[in-house]
Design an enzyme around this catalytic site. Structure first.
Site, PDB file in Angstrom:
ATOM      1  N   ASP A  68       0.833  -1.199   0.000  1.00  0.00           N
ATOM      2  CA  ASP A  68       0.000   0.000   0.000  1.00  0.00           C
ATOM      3  C   ASP A  68       0.867   1.249   0.000  1.00  0.00           C
ATOM      4  O   ASP A  68       2.040   1.229   0.412  1.00  0.00           O
ATOM      5  CB  ASP A  68      -0.964   0.011   1.190  1.00  0.00           C
ATOM      6  CG  ASP A  68      -0.254  -0.050   2.532  1.00  0.00           C
ATOM      7  OD1 ASP A  68       0.776  -0.755   2.641  1.00  0.00           O
ATOM      8  OD2 ASP A  68      -0.718   0.613   3.485  1.00  0.00           O
ATOM      9  N   GLU A 133       0.085  -0.988   5.988  1.00  0.00           N
ATOM     10  CA  GLU A 133       1.172  -0.367   6.734  1.00  0.00           C
ATOM     11  C   GLU A 133       1.008   1.142   6.799  1.00  0.00           C
ATOM     12  O   GLU A 133       1.300   1.760   7.825  1.00  0.00           O
ATOM     13  CB  GLU A 133       2.522  -0.722   6.098  1.00  0.00           C
ATOM     14  CG  GLU A 133       3.729  -0.457   7.001  1.00  0.00           C
ATOM     15  CD  GLU A 133       4.240   0.977   6.955  1.00  0.00           C
ATOM     16  OE1 GLU A 133       5.000   1.360   7.865  1.00  0.00           O
ATOM     17  OE2 GLU A 133       3.886   1.723   6.020  1.00  0.00           O
TER      18      GLU A 133
END
Length: 375
Positions: A68, A133
Site C-alpha cells: 500500500d 502499513e
C-alpha cells in the site's frame, strides 16, 4: 529495462492507496509460486496480506514489506502521473517508488534468484506483505502476527525493506524503533458565560497546568542508541467559536515516542497519575501503536553491517530513529529485526522517486544478506 525496474513499474501502476492492495500481491504471488514458494493469502477486513515461504526448519528468515501507498495528493502538483511510472535522467518517479514498491520488487527478484541457485538451501526463507502499513495497521501485520503466534510460526530474523538510507544506498542500518502511544484526552468542565466564571468550570484553565507538566516532563535519558522518550501535544480543541462562552469540554490529542525503558501500560499510568494529581474530571482513550524493539549484536546485525559496508563503501550508521514500521509486530514473536532500504528523501512527497542505479543494486544487496544468513 532490468527485471527489478520493470517489476517496480508494474507495482507503481497499481493504484494501491492504503488499504487497497489493487492486485499487487496477486502479481507477486504468481511469480513466487512459479519459483516454488508455498503461497498463503490472509485477508482481514479490507486488508490483503501475503505469506510466501520456501524451505523448511530453522533458521527462518522473513523479508517484510507493504504494497500500500499513501495518497498522491493533487495530481497537478506532480511532474508526471504518480501512478504512471516514468524514468527521467536516471531516476524512477511514481508513488511508492521509494516507499516501498522498489524494495518489494527487489525482495521478489532476490528470492527468485536465491531459490533458483540453491533450491535445497538450509532453513526457511519467506516474504510477508501487507496492504495496511500506511493506514491503521490493524488488519495487516499486527493481525498476521497474532495468527503466527497462535500457530507457533517461528521467525528468527526479519529484514524490513523500509527506505532507511539517508544519502546513498546502505549508509544507514536501522536496528530498532521507538514505541508509539497515542492518547485522546477529554477534560470535562461546565459551560457558562465568561462574565460569570463562578457559575461555570473552565476545562481549559484546569487542564493547562497538567498539560504543561506532561510536556515538560523528562521521561528518561535515552536507552543505548535510542533518544530520550518524548511527549508531543498535537491537537487541542474546545469552545463553541464564540468568545463569550466558557466551554464545557476540552479535547487534547498527544503522542509519546518511547524507548525500551518503558512499556505502554507504564506510560499510561504515569500520565494518568499527573492528570489525577491536578484534580481533572477527565476521560482518556489510549491507542497502543506498537512497543519499541531493539536488535542486539548477533548474526543479523553482523551480516547486515558487512553487506552494507560492501555496498556503500563505508561502515553504515546504526540507528533506532524515525517513526515506526511493521517490524514492531514481528519483534514480539522473538525475531531479531533490522531495516534496510533505499534513500528516503522523497517518501510521502510529491514526485516521490528512487535512483535507478540504487534500485538495480537492491536485489543484489538483499540476496547477499539472504546468502550470508542461510548458506
Amino acid at each position: 529495462m532490468s527485471d527489478v525496474v520493470s517489476l517496480t513499474c508494474e507495482l507503481i501502476a497499481q493504484h494501491s492507496v492504503t488499504p487497497d492492495d489493487a492486485g499487487c500481491q496477486q502479481l507477486i504471488a504468481q511469480r513466487l509460486h512459479a519459483a516454488g514458494f508455498a503461497i498463503e493469502h490472509l485477508r482481514f477486513g479490507e486488508v490483503d496480506n501475503l505469506w510466501a515461504i520456501h524451505g523448511s526448519g530453522g533458521p527462518v528468515l522473513a523479508l517484510l514489506g507493504h504494497t500500500d501507498v499513501v495518497p498522491p495528493g493533487p495530481r497537478e502538483a506532480w511532474a508526471s502521473d504518480p501512478f504512471a511510472p516514468e524514468v527521467r535522467d536516471g531516476v524512477l518517479y511514481g508513488r511508492g517508488a521509494a516507499d516501498m514498491k522498489g524494495s518489494v520488487a527487489a525482495f521478489v527478484i532476490a528470492l527468485e534468484r536465491f531459490v533458483a541457485a540453491k533450491p535445497e538451501h538450509p532453513g526457511t526463507v519467506a516474504l510477508l506483505l501487507t496492504s495496511d502499513e500506511e493506514g491503521d495497521a490493524i488488519d495487516g501485520v499486527r493481525k498476521v502476527a497474532n495468527v503466527f503466534r497462535e500457530r507457533g510460526q517461528r521467525i528468527d530474523w526479519c529484514i524490513t525493506g523500509e527506505p532507511s538510507s539517508k544519502e546513498r544506498l546502505g549508509d544507514l542500518l536501522r536496528v530498532g524503533r521507538r514505541g508509539t502511544l497515542s492518547a485522546t484526552l477529554t477534560v470535562r468542565g461546565v459551560q457558562g458565560h465568561v462574565a460569570y466564571p463562578e457559575k461555570a468550570r473552565n476545562p481549559i484553565h484546569q487542564a493547562v497546568p497538567a498539560l504543561a507538566e506532561l510536556a515538560a516532563k523528562r521521561w528518561d535519558d535515552g536507552y543505548e542508541t535510542f533518544p530520550p522518550t518524548s511527549l508531543q501535544i498535537s491537537n487541542i480543541h474546545a469552545g463553541t467559536g464564540a468568545n463569550n462562552v466558557i466551554p464545557g469540554e476540552l479535547q487534547v490529542l498527544f503522542n509519546l515516542r518511547y524507548n525500551p525503558h518503558w512499556r505502554a501500560e507504564q506510560l499510561e499510568a504515569e500520565c494518568e497519575a499527573i492528570l489525577h494529581a491536578h484534580g481533572l474530571d477527565y476521560a482518556i482513550h489510549w491507542h497502543r501503536g506498537g512497543e519499541p524493539f531493539h536488535t542486539p549484536e548477533g548474526p543479523l546485525r553482523s551480516a547486515a553491517r558487512d553487506v552494507l559496508a560492501q555496498f556503500s563503501g563505508a561502515t553504515p550508521e546504526e540507528s533506532t530513529g524515525g517513526g515506526t514500521s511493521d517490524a514492531r509486530f514481528i519483534a514480539p514473536l522473538g525475531a531479531q529485526c533490522i531495516e534496510i532500504g533505499p534513500v528516503n528523501a522523497s517518501i510521502h512527497k510529491v514526485d516521490e522517486h528512487v535512483r535507478v542505479a540504487d534500485l538495480e543494486r537492491l536485489p543484489d544487496l538483499y540476496l547477499a544478506l539472504v546468502e550470508r544468513l542461510l548458506v
